[in-house]
Design a protein around this motif. Structure first.
Motif, PDB file in Angstrom:
ATOM      1  N   PRO A 455      -7.550   4.393  -9.621  1.00  0.00           N
ATOM      2  CA  PRO A 455      -6.354   4.862  -8.912  1.00  0.00           C
ATOM      3  C   PRO A 455      -6.705   5.851  -7.802  1.00  0.00           C
ATOM      4  N   SER A 456      -5.858   5.913  -6.780  1.00  0.00           N
ATOM      5  CA  SER A 456      -6.098   6.861  -5.689  1.00  0.00           C
ATOM      6  C   SER A 456      -5.765   8.274  -6.188  1.00  0.00           C
ATOM      7  N   LYS A 457      -6.201   9.255  -5.414  1.00  0.00           N
ATOM      8  CA  LYS A 457      -5.964  10.647  -5.787  1.00  0.00           C
ATOM      9  C   LYS A 457      -4.454  10.906  -5.891  1.00  0.00           C
ATOM     10  N   ARG A 458      -3.708  10.344  -4.926  1.00  0.00           N
ATOM     11  CA  ARG A 458      -2.244  10.523  -4.904  1.00  0.00           C
ATOM     12  C   ARG A 458      -1.604   9.928  -6.168  1.00  0.00           C
ATOM     13  N   GLU A 459      -2.111   8.763  -6.592  1.00  0.00           N
ATOM     14  CA  GLU A 459      -1.556   8.139  -7.809  1.00  0.00           C
ATOM     15  C   GLU A 459      -1.776   9.028  -9.031  1.00  0.00           C
ATOM     16  N   ARG A 475      -4.126  -4.320  -9.498  1.00  0.00           N
ATOM     17  CA  ARG A 475      -3.669  -4.766  -8.171  1.00  0.00           C
ATOM     18  C   ARG A 475      -3.804  -6.287  -8.111  1.00  0.00           C
ATOM     19  N   GLU A 544       3.143   1.745  -5.671  1.00  0.00           N
ATOM     20  CA  GLU A 544       3.898   1.617  -4.403  1.00  0.00           C
ATOM     21  C   GLU A 544       5.260   0.987  -4.656  1.00  0.00           C
TER      22      GLU A 544
END
Length: 553
Positions: A455-459, A475, A544
């Motif tokens: 996962p991205s940092k934001r997630e 994904r 998203e």
């Protein structure tokens, strides 16, 4: 043949794709003449891609993707379109006396024999998915001289026009049939025909997102719109006011209902057709994507003999499907169910359905009053639009009826304040409401091209903010079965608020929203954003998608 079916079932069990129990359930449930593979697909136990891989392994027949296949269009004259659609096959190429065909069921020996006799070729088969084949047939089969004639600007007098839009073999009739057929194959929910200054654009809404399907020259606008208006029984001479109609058609051997709406714009009439696929299985309450706790709470709400249950969310968030699923669950010979809708979308057996007609004064409120004299147990009101309707609905629920309805609000707690803003007394809201379900639809990750990524940092931050941790997210890479989008199909996320005594007291005291939210939390309510993130953790959708429909607080 029986032997083969048995083997297919065993192979799927051996491959770990389904359990023995799922196989037995499907065998019991499937209709006569339905293939086991199709029945398993319908139940959602396997994807077409998985089925094909097992068949490929079992039969040693190659699997082929038709997404960008270089077809030899001359071969389409050998196999008629009707045959190709009925037997789910498409010619690929010929080599000497061999004809290569892609089939959804390469074990349909009758179809292969028929082809051998009718074409005189030896038939070599490959496997392709049913959707892939239908999409290719719709896309390539009709590129013929009929359409060329349409694309040339040849404006004719009205008399000839009339013939062009009613004759079954005329190019425009075939074009409209093809637009409808394509939309159903691609599982679109709406078809948009947009007149623009120099062209006409045909768009499909697939999984909630619009995308351009084809662009037609401006001079075709008149005949195209006239043809759609004729089959929807609309007035083709009236272009200045909006019109509504319905079309019932049989496409690719199953019934489809279309709701048609026209709207005059500066460049001509825009048409939107909502596709109501009568064979879709959205009438089962267990298939709506509720998590266990929410499903239990929703069932308890609708099984109460009295009270109001409200479903909320914006247009296109699946509220009607959830209402119909609830009615199906409650439908039995012992109860009298009456609905008032605008318009009636699906006809339900054993349910009395009324259509709103404002021209003759048949509004939601007026219809509701008449329904109350019909000795109902359960009443479904398509939508609560004004104070009058909500007051009659509340009165009905307080006099011993179960009332189900929908409201356009963002979340469950906002619904309570909306009712009070409409001018309803707080004590009436408190005493009649059983519960509120807020719902949204998010796109489901395509099961054929899923992959796990970090996962991205934001997630990670988003999950942490809601008190959850996440190590891997899923994904979709994009493949031919999802048109390279990474998503296929949709799934609902929910927020189910049970109105208990504490919440009733708070509503009567007209306390703040913050207090209502605290009580909801105390009662273990799963908010929309949390249900969405839980579905991201299960690998069903992406962060998203959830943030597109739910607010992160």
């Amino acid at each position: 043949m029986k032997q083969t079916r048995k083997r297919l079932g065993d192979l799927l069990v051996d491959a770990g794709l389904i359990t023995e129990e799922q196989l037995l359930t499907t065998l019991k449930r499937k209709s006569d003449g339905q293939r086991l593979g199709d029945a398993l697909l319908q139940s959602g136990y396997i994807t077409e891609q998985q089925l094909i891989e097992v068949l490929e392994f079992q039969l040693g027949i190659p699997h082929i993707s038709l997404y960008r296949y270089p077809f030899d269009t001359k071969l389409f004259n050998i196999i008629p379109k009707e045959t190709a659609k009925r037997q789910l096959l498409i010619p690929l190429k010929k080599d000497g006396d061999k004809l290569f065909v892609a089939m959804a069921d390469p074990m349909d020996f009758f179809a292969i024999d028929d082809l051998r006799l009718s074409t005189g070729f030896q038939i070599e088969t490959a496997i392709a998915t049913k959707d892939d084949i239908l999409r290719a047939i719709n896309k390539y089969y009709d590129i013929d001289e009929g359409f060329e004639e349409l694309l040339v600007d040849n404006q004719q007098p009205e008399t000839v026009q009339e013939e062009r839009i009613t004759d079954q073999d005329s190019p425009v009739v075939r074009l409209v049939n093809q637009i409808l057929s394509n939309a159903v194959t691609m599982k679109a929910s709406d078809i948009h025909i947009d007149p623009q200054e120099t062209k006409v654009v045909v768009r499909y809404r697939i999984d909630g997102v619009l995308r351009v399907e084809r662009v037609l020259p401006k001079h075709m606008q008149g005949v195209l719109i006239a043809r759609i208006k004729i089959i929807a029984n609309l007035d083709i001479t009236e272009h200045r006011i909006p019109q509504d109609g319905r079309i019932k058609v049989n496409l690719d051997f199953h019934p489809v209902d279309l709701r048609v709406s026209t709207l005059p714009t500066v460049y001509g009439e825009k048409i939107v057709m909502r596709i109501l696929d009568l064979s879709s299985s959205l009438n089962d309450i267990n298939k709506l994507g509720f998590n266990k706790l929410n499903l239990k709470r929703f069932k308890e709400m609708i099984e109460k003999p009295t009270g109001i249950v409200l479903l909320t969310g914006p247009t296109g968030s699946g509220k009607s499907s959830a209402l119909y699923a609830a009615l199906n669950q409650l439908n039995s010979e012992e109860v009298n169910i009456i609905t008032i809708e605008d318009p009636v979308e699906y006809q339900l057996e054993g349910v009395n359905q009324i259509q709103v007609n404002a021209n003759i004064g048949m509004t939601f409120a007026a219809g509701l009053r008449s329904i109350l004299r019909q000795d109902p147990n359960i009443i479904m009101v398509g939508e609560i639009r004004d104070k009058e309707t909500v007051e009659v609905a509340i009165r009905a629920s307080l006099t011993g009826h179960l009332v189900l309805s929908t409201l356009h609000t963002n979340d469950s707690i906002g619904t309570i304040t909306r009712l009070m803003d409409m001018g309803v007394e707080p004590f009436l809201v408190a005493s009649s409401l059983s519960g509120i379900v807020a719902q949204r639809l998010v796109r489901r990750i395509c099961r054929d091209c899923t992959e796990e990524v970090v996962p991205s940092k934001r997630e990670v931050e988003i999950f942490a903010k809601r008190g959850m941790s996440i190590e891997r997210v899923t994904r979709g890479r994009g493949c031919s079965s999802c048109n390279m989008t990474g998503y296929k199909g949709r799934i609902a996320i929910h927020e189910v608020l049970v109105v208990n005594d504490d919440i009733r007291r708070t509503i009567m005291n007209e306390d703040s929203i913050t207090r209502l939210r605290e009580l909801a939390l105390k009662n273990k309510t799963i908010f929309l954003i949390d249900d969405g993130l839980l579905k991201v953790k299960q690998g069903l959708t992406t962060t998203e998608e959830v943030l597109r429909v739910a607010i992160l607080e």
